[in-house]
Scaffold this motif. Structure first.
Motif, PDB file in Angstrom:
ATOM      1  N   THR A  39      17.561   7.079  -0.296  1.00 15.54           N
ATOM      2  CA  THR A  39      18.094   7.631   0.946  1.00 15.54           C
ATOM      3  C   THR A  39      17.966   6.576   2.021  1.00 15.54           C
ATOM      4  O   THR A  39      17.065   5.744   1.996  1.00 15.54           O
ATOM      5  CB  THR A  39      17.353   8.899   1.400  1.00 15.54           C
ATOM      6  OG1 THR A  39      15.965   8.598   1.545  1.00 15.54           O
ATOM      7  CG2 THR A  39      17.525  10.010   0.404  1.00 15.54           C
TER       8      THR A  39
ATOM      9  N   LYS B 208      19.720   8.606   8.615  1.00 15.25           N
ATOM     10  CA  LYS B 208      20.715   9.665   8.742  1.00 15.25           C
ATOM     11  C   LYS B 208      22.027   9.142   9.331  1.00 15.25           C
ATOM     12  O   LYS B 208      22.035   8.382  10.278  1.00 15.25           O
ATOM     13  CB  LYS B 208      20.144  10.755   9.648  1.00 15.25           C
ATOM     14  CG  LYS B 208      21.035  11.961   9.782  1.00 15.25           C
ATOM     15  CD  LYS B 208      20.296  13.022  10.534  1.00 15.25           C
ATOM     16  CE  LYS B 208      21.105  14.287  10.624  1.00 15.25           C
ATOM     17  NZ  LYS B 208      20.376  15.335  11.316  1.00 15.25           N
TER      18      LYS B 208
ATOM     19  N   THR C 172      20.386  20.099   6.492  1.00 17.10           N
ATOM     20  CA  THR C 172      19.810  18.799   6.143  1.00 17.10           C
ATOM     21  C   THR C 172      18.508  18.611   6.915  1.00 17.10           C
ATOM     22  O   THR C 172      18.249  19.317   7.899  1.00 17.10           O
ATOM     23  CB  THR C 172      20.776  17.642   6.465  1.00 17.10           C
ATOM     24  OG1 THR C 172      21.067  17.647   7.861  1.00 17.10           O
ATOM     25  CG2 THR C 172      22.057  17.763   5.669  1.00 17.10           C
TER      26      THR C 172
ATOM     27  N   THR D  29      15.042  15.685   7.995  1.00 15.56           N
ATOM     28  CA  THR D  29      14.758  14.451   8.725  1.00 15.56           C
ATOM     29  C   THR D  29      13.896  13.510   7.890  1.00 15.56           C
ATOM     30  O   THR D  29      13.161  12.691   8.433  1.00 15.56           O
ATOM     31  CB  THR D  29      14.039  14.764  10.044  1.00 15.56           C
ATOM     32  OG1 THR D  29      12.803  15.456   9.756  1.00 15.56           O
ATOM     33  CG2 THR D  29      14.894  15.640  10.936  1.00 15.56           C
ATOM     34  N   GLN D  30      13.961  13.650   6.591  1.00 15.53           N
ATOM     35  CA  GLN D  30      13.162  12.815   5.683  1.00 15.53           C
ATOM     36  C   GLN D  30      13.446  11.328   5.932  1.00 15.53           C
ATOM     37  O   GLN D  30      14.606  10.919   5.991  1.00 15.53           O
ATOM     38  CB  GLN D  30      13.530  13.190   4.251  1.00 15.53           C
ATOM     39  CG  GLN D  30      12.899  12.372   3.157  1.00 15.53           C
ATOM     40  CD  GLN D  30      13.380  12.872   1.807  1.00 15.53           C
ATOM     41  OE1 GLN D  30      13.062  13.972   1.394  1.00 15.53           O
ATOM     42  NE2 GLN D  30      14.177  12.068   1.128  1.00 15.53           N
TER      43      GLN D  30
ATOM     44  N   TRP E 226      16.762  16.124  -2.191  1.00 14.83           N
ATOM     45  CA  TRP E 226      16.480  14.745  -1.803  1.00 14.83           C
ATOM     46  C   TRP E 226      17.670  14.149  -1.034  1.00 14.83           C
ATOM     47  O   TRP E 226      17.483  13.520   0.015  1.00 14.83           O
ATOM     48  CB  TRP E 226      16.187  13.916  -3.053  1.00 14.83           C
ATOM     49  CG  TRP E 226      16.008  12.451  -2.779  1.00 14.83           C
ATOM     50  CD1 TRP E 226      16.952  11.479  -2.902  1.00 14.83           C
ATOM     51  CD2 TRP E 226      14.816  11.806  -2.316  1.00 14.83           C
ATOM     52  NE1 TRP E 226      16.422  10.254  -2.552  1.00 14.83           N
ATOM     53  CE2 TRP E 226      15.115  10.428  -2.187  1.00 14.83           C
ATOM     54  CE3 TRP E 226      13.545  12.252  -1.999  1.00 14.83           C
ATOM     55  CZ2 TRP E 226      14.173   9.494  -1.760  1.00 14.83           C
ATOM     56  CZ3 TRP E 226      12.599  11.323  -1.571  1.00 14.83           C
ATOM     57  CH2 TRP E 226      12.909   9.970  -1.450  1.00 14.83           C
ATOM     58  N   ASP E 227      18.872  14.364  -1.553  1.00 14.28           N
ATOM     59  CA  ASP E 227      20.053  13.839  -0.872  1.00 14.28           C
ATOM     60  C   ASP E 227      20.220  14.456   0.514  1.00 14.28           C
ATOM     61  O   ASP E 227      20.742  13.798   1.427  1.00 14.28           O
ATOM     62  CB  ASP E 227      21.306  14.097  -1.708  1.00 14.28           C
ATOM     63  CG  ASP E 227      21.330  13.261  -2.989  1.00 14.28           C
ATOM     64  OD1 ASP E 227      20.629  12.229  -3.036  1.00 14.28           O
ATOM     65  OD2 ASP E 227      22.034  13.651  -3.943  1.00 14.28           O
TER      66      ASP E 227
ATOM     67  N   ARG F 162      17.751  15.272   2.329  1.00  8.95           N
ATOM     68  CA  ARG F 162      16.561  14.835   3.073  1.00  8.95           C
ATOM     69  C   ARG F 162      15.654  16.006   3.447  1.00  8.95           C
ATOM     70  O   ARG F 162      15.171  16.115   4.575  1.00  8.95           O
ATOM     71  CB  ARG F 162      17.003  14.051   4.319  1.00  8.95           C
ATOM     72  CG  ARG F 162      17.925  12.901   3.984  1.00  8.95           C
ATOM     73  CD  ARG F 162      18.513  12.246   5.208  1.00  8.95           C
ATOM     74  NE  ARG F 162      17.510  11.518   5.949  1.00  8.95           N
ATOM     75  CZ  ARG F 162      17.360  11.586   7.261  1.00  8.95           C
ATOM     76  NH1 ARG F 162      18.145  12.379   7.975  1.00  8.95           N
ATOM     77  NH2 ARG F 162      16.443  10.878   7.876  1.00  8.95           N
TER      78      ARG F 162
END
Length: 625
Positions: free
Chosen positions: A376, A379, A472, A474-475, A557-558, A560
């Motif tokens: 990843t 963003k 989504t 904020t990973q 994961w995608d 986040r």
């Protein structure tokens, strides 16, 4: 040593690393026993002050709270606070939890809130002490700065915590005699060796010189009597063992009629076993001990074994018929050993975090899942629409609002919104209904909530958590690897194991892209964040359902959603990478921490957690599209 006056607050350490205060009444009870010295018993039965705490006992020698029905042991401490602060005035600040009951704030948080209240501030921001909340005194509400969710808070008066004056110790200690309560308290070393010596001395002085020293001896050839502590509930942590004996303990000679294993010690007193009579007759010193003394003795003996390097051992019942609870199982085991009766012991299982070593040639890709790695990046900014345009897709206007509260601002829907932050470009009296779940809110509140969130085009109902759009997170940037290893998980012996390796490096918190207006993506943009414990290894069974979970984790994961940046619930560290409400199994060959196998409900539970993030089988089709 400090010459001062202070209020004493007794606190216990919870599983999240936070010190939680006992109530004033319970603190008075503990303090009274502590001031009485060892002759007062050295153990505090909390049920005498609060019937709800009936299972709990505090051992003042080791400064630990012991729960009799589960065997759980937690540290306690004696803290001192300014008499002019909240605990010195009997002021307690509480917040309303989801069940409608009231929970007191940690003592440092309560003191901070009370200080601002006394200075007549309109509100207080708790971010300075590590919490993303604002307390609004006008509405008596707690506002989450990220989600804008509001909870009620209250200020109530209780008993004042016990006051002490004179010379106070810099460190916690316990007076050696009743007279010592009025004299200056001597600071003590809290290392295991010193605590061990203090514990032994206190027990000997409390029980008298008649107590015999427990020594290892050979088990007599009589059939062993066995005891067992009740098994913990599924997923619960196994209780700490208290079945151990005081003294210089070493594994005895490998003899005995029915030993469990060559390394399992059989413990007894140095005296010969009597042909008749009770265990108290065989061991006069133990006959003088009351239940509190025995419980303290059992806990101290467990500490002896740890300090001497001998593993603690739980008592096992061979027949499974004993109703004895964990605390009494250990105590009874000690008494039986003192009487010369052999006790059958087994060693506790070991923590197994990782599988045996695996060579590169043994690692395989997972059938039906392409690639073995996902990355990843930061963003991507979405060109977009204003918050009002986004919410319009999910809402219907309500011309005649019902006579009920907006659960965001807690004002009546028939009145204007009570939101006090930056004002959105929406009239405060407009009301809308979410089309899927039907919950009704002020449009003003929903726009404010959206502006304070991730602003990714999605919306989550604050009442029922229904997700509108694609959520989504904020990973921060990182890498996710996944492959098969040729080892089986406990409870899944019929298949191989899927190993997932997450790796996120430390970095700097960022703001969203230029097309995103409003608040930051991360809590403190521009400030560095830590990434503890990486790479993190996680495990799934290579079954049909296990592969399904993996596919959905890849979607998470995608999007986040696996990790976030925040405050760790275990260490209390802020600005660090934390799990984001999707549980993973990080323990390969055991389940001592609750994060391992076997766990028959885990796969279903994690599917439910993924669904709560808006990730279901339908998401797999959306990702392909």
């Amino acid at each position: 040593m400090l010459l001062a006056s202070a209020v004493v607050v007794w606190e216990w350490l919870n599983e999240h690393g936070r010190w939680r205060p006992y109530s004033p009444a319970v603190s008075h009870h503990i303090e009274a026993v502590a001031r009485g010295g060892p002759r007062a018993g050295g153990s505090v039965v909390l049920g005498q002050a609060d019937s709800r705490l009936a299972p709990y006992i505090i051992d003042l020698q080791s400064m630990h709270q012991f729960r009799q029905d589960t065997g759980t042991i937690r540290p306690v401490r004696r803290s001192y606070y300014d008499p002019s602060s909240a605990p010195g005035k009997g002021v307690v600040w509480e917040w309303e939890n989801d069940s409608g009951s009231w929970t007191p704030y940690d003592m440092d948080v309560g003191i901070t809130i009370q200080r601002a209240y006394e200075k007549q501030h309109p509100w207080v921001d708790l971010s300075a002490i590590g919490f993303c909340y604002v307390i609004d005194f006008a509405t008596m509400g707690q506002i989450n700065r990220q989600t804008q969710r509001k909870r009620r808070v209250r200020r109530r008066l209780d008993m004042v915590y016990p006051l002490v004056s004179g010379t106070l110790p810099k460190s916690q200690s316990w007076p050696a005699s009743p007279g010592a309560a009025a004299a200056p308290l001597t600071p003590t070393c809290t290392c295991p060796q010193c605590l061990l010596v203090m514990s032994v001395k206190a027990t000997v002085s409390a029980t008298g010189p008649g107590t015999a020293t427990l020594q290892p001896r050979k088990a007599p050839p009589a059939p062993p009597t066995a005891l067992k502590a009740p098994a913990p509930a599924p997923g619960a942590k196994a209780p700490d063992s208290v079945a151990a004996a005081r003294g210089s303990l070493k594994p005895p000679a490998a003899q005995g009629a029915r030993r469990q294993a060559a390394s399992a010690p059989a413990l007894s007193s140095a005296a010969s076993p009597p042909s008749t009579g009770s265990s108290k007759a065989a061991h006069p010193g133990l006959g003088t001990l009351n239940r509190s003394h025995l419980q303290r003795l059992a806990i101290a003996q467990s500490r002896v074994l740890i300090a001497s390097g001998v593993p603690t051992v739980p008592v096992k019942n061979l027949t499974g018929s004993s109703p004895v609870n964990p605390a009494l199982a250990g105590i009874t085991g000690i008494l039986m050993s003192a009487a010369g009766l052999p006790v059958c012991l087994t060693r506790p299982p070991k923590l197994v975090l990782h599988p045996p070593p695996v060579s590169k040639s043994e690692i395989q890709s997972i059938p039906g899942i392409s690639h073995t790695c996902r990355k990843t990046t930061k963003k991507q900014a979405k060109k977009g629409k204003t918050p009002e345009e986004v919410l319009k897709k999910y809402l219907q206007k309500v011309r005649h609002p019902p006579d009920e509260d907006c659960t965001i601002c807690m004002e009546r829907l028939s009145a204007p919104s009570g939101y006090k932050g930056p004002q959105p470009a929406v009239k405060p009296d407009l009301v809308g209904k979410l089309v899927k779940c039907g919950h009704i809110f002020h449009l003003h509140c929903l726009v404010a909530m959206y502006n304070n969130g991730n602003k990714d085009g999605s919306l989550q109902c604050p009442t029922c958590k229904t997700i509108y759009g694609v959520k989504t997170g904020t990973q921060p940037p990182g890498k996710m690897e996944y492959h098969l290893i040729p080892h089986a998980l406990p409870g899944h012996s019929d298949c191989k194991t899927i190993r997932i390796i997450y790796n996120i490096p430390p970095g700097v918190q960022v703001r969203p892209g230029p097309m995103h207006s409003g608040g930051p993506e991360h809590p403190n943009p521009g400030k560095s964040f830590t990434a503890r414990g990486f790479p993190r290894h996680c495990y799934l069974p290579d079954s049909e359902k296990g592969r399904k979970v993996l596919k959905l984790l890849l979607v998470a994961w995608d999007r986040r959603l696996i990790f976030a940046i925040g405050t760790s619930s275990t260490t209390g560290e802020s600005d660090t990478v934390i799990w984001n409400e999707i549980h993973h199994k990080t323990e390969f060959g055991s389940n001592l921490t609750g994060h391992g196998y076997p766990d028959i409900n885990y796969l279903d539970n994690v599917l439910a957690e993924l669904a709560a993030q808006g990730i279901t089988e339908e998401s797999l089709t959306q990702e392909k599209d």
